[in-house]
Design a protein around this motif. Structure first.
Motif, PDB file in Angstrom:
ATOM      1  N   HIS A  75       0.846  -1.196   0.000  1.00 48.98           N
ATOM      2  CA  HIS A  75       0.000   0.000   0.000  1.00 48.98           C
ATOM      3  C   HIS A  75       0.879   1.243   0.000  1.00 48.98           C
ATOM      4  O   HIS A  75       1.431   1.625   1.023  1.00 48.98           O
ATOM      5  N   SER A  76       0.974   1.901  -1.166  1.00 48.64           N
ATOM      6  CA  SER A  76       1.914   3.008  -1.339  1.00 48.64           C
ATOM      7  C   SER A  76       1.250   4.359  -1.614  1.00 48.64           C
ATOM      8  O   SER A  76       1.928   5.382  -1.607  1.00 48.64           O
ATOM      9  N   GLU A  77      -0.050   4.359  -1.890  1.00 45.68           N
ATOM     10  CA  GLU A  77      -0.786   5.607  -2.116  1.00 45.68           C
ATOM     11  C   GLU A  77      -2.173   5.481  -1.502  1.00 45.68           C
ATOM     12  O   GLU A  77      -2.661   4.376  -1.263  1.00 45.68           O
ATOM     13  N   LYS A  78      -2.809   6.613  -1.263  1.00 46.24           N
ATOM     14  CA  LYS A  78      -4.120   6.655  -0.622  1.00 46.24           C
ATOM     15  C   LYS A  78      -5.127   5.775  -1.369  1.00 46.24           C
ATOM     16  O   LYS A  78      -5.200   5.814  -2.596  1.00 46.24           O
ATOM     17  N   LEU A  79      -5.887   4.997  -0.588  1.00 50.92           N
ATOM     18  CA  LEU A  79      -6.917   4.129  -1.144  1.00 50.92           C
ATOM     19  C   LEU A  79      -8.068   4.053  -0.158  1.00 50.92           C
ATOM     20  O   LEU A  79      -7.843   3.835   1.035  1.00 50.92           O
ATOM     21  N   MET A  80      -9.292   4.237  -0.640  1.00 47.70           N
ATOM     22  CA  MET A  80     -10.490   4.189   0.203  1.00 47.70           C
ATOM     23  C   MET A  80     -10.341   5.109   1.418  1.00 47.70           C
ATOM     24  O   MET A  80     -10.632   4.727   2.543  1.00 47.70           O
ATOM     25  N   ASP A  81      -9.813   6.299   1.192  1.00 48.87           N
ATOM     26  CA  ASP A  81      -9.582   7.302   2.243  1.00 48.87           C
ATOM     27  C   ASP A  81      -8.586   6.844   3.306  1.00 48.87           C
ATOM     28  O   ASP A  81      -8.540   7.412   4.397  1.00 48.87           O
ATOM     29  N   ILE A  82      -7.785   5.844   2.999  1.00 49.09           N
ATOM     30  CA  ILE A  82      -6.757   5.369   3.924  1.00 49.09           C
ATOM     31  C   ILE A  82      -5.402   5.797   3.372  1.00 49.09           C
ATOM     32  O   ILE A  82      -5.038   5.450   2.248  1.00 49.09           O
ATOM     33  N   GLU A  83      -4.703   6.579   4.168  1.00 46.62           N
ATOM     34  CA  GLU A  83      -3.366   7.038   3.773  1.00 46.62           C
ATOM     35  C   GLU A  83      -2.437   5.834   3.624  1.00 46.62           C
ATOM     36  O   GLU A  83      -2.646   4.793   4.247  1.00 46.62           O
ATOM     37  N   PRO A  84      -1.381   5.956   2.823  1.00 47.82           N
ATOM     38  CA  PRO A  84      -0.462   4.832   2.608  1.00 47.82           C
ATOM     39  C   PRO A  84       0.101   4.295   3.923  1.00 47.82           C
ATOM     40  O   PRO A  84       0.521   5.067   4.781  1.00 47.82           O
ATOM     41  N   THR A  85       0.045   2.990   4.064  1.00 48.93           N
ATOM     42  CA  THR A  85       0.543   2.334   5.278  1.00 48.93           C
ATOM     43  C   THR A  85       1.823   1.550   5.036  1.00 48.93           C
ATOM     44  O   THR A  85       2.514   1.201   5.990  1.00 48.93           O
ATOM     45  N   GLY A  86       2.106   1.228   3.777  1.00 53.22           N
ATOM     46  CA  GLY A  86       3.235   0.358   3.473  1.00 53.22           C
ATOM     47  C   GLY A  86       2.914  -1.102   3.713  1.00 53.22           C
ATOM     48  O   GLY A  86       3.747  -1.975   3.470  1.00 53.22           O
ATOM     49  N   ASN A  87       1.701  -1.387   4.191  1.00 47.54           N
ATOM     50  CA  ASN A  87       1.310  -2.767   4.462  1.00 47.54           C
ATOM     51  C   ASN A  87       1.257  -3.582   3.181  1.00 47.54           C
ATOM     52  O   ASN A  87       0.835  -3.087   2.132  1.00 47.54           O
ATOM     53  N   ARG A  88       1.658  -4.828   3.305  1.00 46.95           N
ATOM     54  CA  ARG A  88       1.498  -5.765   2.207  1.00 46.95           C
ATOM     55  C   ARG A  88       0.046  -6.217   2.194  1.00 46.95           C
ATOM     56  O   ARG A  88      -0.518  -6.581   3.231  1.00 46.95           O
ATOM     57  N   VAL A  89      -0.547  -6.202   1.009  1.00 43.12           N
ATOM     58  CA  VAL A  89      -1.911  -6.676   0.830  1.00 43.12           C
ATOM     59  C   VAL A  89      -1.867  -7.821  -0.173  1.00 43.12           C
ATOM     60  O   VAL A  89      -1.346  -7.672  -1.278  1.00 43.12           O
ATOM     61  N   ARG A  90      -2.371  -8.941   0.266  1.00 43.02           N
ATOM     62  CA  ARG A  90      -2.371 -10.151  -0.564  1.00 43.02           C
ATOM     63  C   ARG A  90      -3.781 -10.736  -0.485  1.00 43.02           C
ATOM     64  O   ARG A  90      -4.287 -10.982   0.613  1.00 43.02           O
ATOM     65  N   LEU A  91      -4.397 -10.926  -1.634  1.00 40.59           N
ATOM     66  CA  LEU A  91      -5.755 -11.450  -1.629  1.00 40.59           C
ATOM     67  C   LEU A  91      -6.038 -12.266  -2.867  1.00 40.59           C
ATOM     68  O   LEU A  91      -5.361 -12.124  -3.885  1.00 40.59           O
ATOM     69  N   SER A  92      -7.045 -13.115  -2.737  1.00 33.88           N
ATOM     70  CA  SER A  92      -7.495 -13.886  -3.890  1.00 33.88           C
ATOM     71  C   SER A  92      -8.668 -13.164  -4.531  1.00 33.88           C
ATOM     72  O   SER A  92      -9.462 -12.510  -3.852  1.00 33.88           O
ATOM     73  N   LEU A  93      -8.737 -13.279  -5.832  1.00 34.49           N
ATOM     74  CA  LEU A  93      -9.811 -12.668  -6.614  1.00 34.49           C
ATOM     75  C   LEU A  93     -10.381 -13.715  -7.562  1.00 34.49           C
ATOM     76  O   LEU A  93      -9.632 -14.522  -8.111  1.00 34.49           O
ATOM     77  N   MET A  94     -11.670 -13.643  -7.747  1.00 37.17           N
ATOM     78  CA  MET A  94     -12.310 -14.460  -8.772  1.00 37.17           C
ATOM     79  C   MET A  94     -12.999 -13.492  -9.716  1.00 37.17           C
ATOM     80  O   MET A  94     -13.794 -12.646  -9.285  1.00 37.17           O
ATOM     81  N   MET A  95     -12.647 -13.567 -10.960  1.00 41.01           N
ATOM     82  CA  MET A  95     -13.230 -12.705 -11.978  1.00 41.01           C
ATOM     83  C   MET A  95     -14.056 -13.572 -12.923  1.00 41.01           C
ATOM     84  O   MET A  95     -13.633 -14.662 -13.311  1.00 41.01           O
ATOM     85  N   LEU A  96     -15.222 -13.077 -13.259  1.00 42.63           N
ATOM     86  CA  LEU A  96     -16.070 -13.742 -14.229  1.00 42.63           C
ATOM     87  C   LEU A  96     -16.232 -12.811 -15.417  1.00 42.63           C
ATOM     88  O   LEU A  96     -16.730 -11.684 -15.278  1.00 42.63           O
ATOM     89  N   LEU A  97     -15.771 -13.266 -16.557  1.00 42.06           N
ATOM     90  CA  LEU A  97     -15.848 -12.479 -17.782  1.00 42.06           C
ATOM     91  C   LEU A  97     -16.892 -13.096 -18.702  1.00 42.06           C
ATOM     92  O   LEU A  97     -16.942 -14.319 -18.859  1.00 42.06           O
ATOM     93  N   GLN A  98     -17.700 -12.247 -19.315  1.00 41.88           N
ATOM     94  CA  GLN A  98     -18.618 -12.698 -20.350  1.00 41.88           C
ATOM     95  C   GLN A  98     -18.085 -12.177 -21.675  1.00 41.88           C
ATOM     96  O   GLN A  98     -17.728 -10.998 -21.792  1.00 41.88           O
ATOM     97  N   ILE A  99     -18.024 -13.051 -22.663  1.00 41.67           N
ATOM     98  CA  ILE A  99     -17.448 -12.722 -23.962  1.00 41.67           C
ATOM     99  C   ILE A  99     -18.567 -12.621 -25.002  1.00 41.67           C
ATOM    100  O   ILE A  99     -19.482 -13.446 -25.026  1.00 41.67           O
ATOM    101  N   LYS A 100     -18.459 -11.603 -25.842  1.00 41.28           N
ATOM    102  CA  LYS A 100     -19.405 -11.446 -26.954  1.00 41.28           C
ATOM    103  C   LYS A 100     -18.635 -10.909 -28.154  1.00 41.28           C
ATOM    104  O   LYS A 100     -17.890  -9.943 -28.016  1.00 41.28           O
ATOM    105  N   ASP A 101     -18.799 -11.534 -29.285  1.00 38.23           N
ATOM    106  CA  ASP A 101     -18.157 -11.096 -30.527  1.00 38.23           C
ATOM    107  C   ASP A 101     -16.635 -11.005 -30.372  1.00 38.23           C
ATOM    108  O   ASP A 101     -15.991 -10.110 -30.926  1.00 38.23           O
ATOM    109  N   GLY A 102     -16.044 -11.928 -29.596  1.00 33.96           N
ATOM    110  CA  GLY A 102     -14.597 -11.956 -29.429  1.00 33.96           C
ATOM    111  C   GLY A 102     -14.035 -10.874 -28.523  1.00 33.96           C
ATOM    112  O   GLY A 102     -12.833 -10.641 -28.491  1.00 33.96           O
ATOM    113  N   LYS A 103     -14.907 -10.201 -27.779  1.00 36.74           N
ATOM    114  CA  LYS A 103     -14.502  -9.123 -26.864  1.00 36.74           C
ATOM    115  C   LYS A 103     -15.132  -9.371 -25.494  1.00 36.74           C
ATOM    116  O   LYS A 103     -16.123 -10.092 -25.377  1.00 36.74           O
TER     117      LYS A 103
END
Length: 141
Positions: free
Chosen positions: A89-117
């Motif tokens: 965390h190196s710049e302000k995010l969600m009104d939280i000033e930079p802490t230098g904390n390591r942030v590690r998280l899992s994400l699941m993204m669901l993409l829908q495709i249409k016409d190759g995009k």
């Protein structure tokens, strides 16, 4: 004219490579003209301009962040991407000033495709966990 046909999995992989490289314009070029981004369940952002602003704000807060795509699954016109995000965390995010904390998280993204995009991108992650990591001082051993 490029007539190369890529699979939906390859499209998703290219999309996240562009985001990892903070090449938002190239990522946006892979999106359908009717693109919608859901940062959380019911928070739609219509169009690639709003998507770029949102992603840039999030990623700018973690200079040198890393996406690791763990798995990509595709069926019909949907692609699910499971990834790990890791950054400091190196710049302000969600009104939280930079802490230098390591942030590690899992994400699941669901993409829908249409016409190759990419028509739709839905992000799923634990926002409470992100806030906890941003605001909890790191444990010192």
């Amino acid at each position: 004219m490029n007539t190369e046909i890529i699979t939906n999995k390859e499209l998703a992989q290219q999309f996240y490579e562009h985001l990892q490289n903070e090449d938002y314009e190239s990522a946006a070029q892979l999106c359908h003209e009717d693109f919608i981004f859901y940062l959380q369940l019911d928070t739609p952002i219509h169009g690639t301009d709003g998507f770029i602003v949102s992603e840039k704000a999030n990623f700018d807060a973690f200079k040198g962040f890393k996406f690791t795509v763990e798995k990509i699954f595709a069926e019909d016109n949907y692609v699910a991407v499971f990834m790990i995000f890791d950054g400091y965390h190196s710049e302000k995010l969600m009104d939280i000033e930079p802490t230098g904390n390591r942030v590690r998280l899992s994400l699941m993204m669901l993409l829908q495709i249409k016409d190759g995009k990419i028509l739709e991108k839905r992000a799923h992650f634990d926002k409470a966990d992100v806030l906890r990591q941003l605001t909890t001082p790191p444990m010192v051993s």
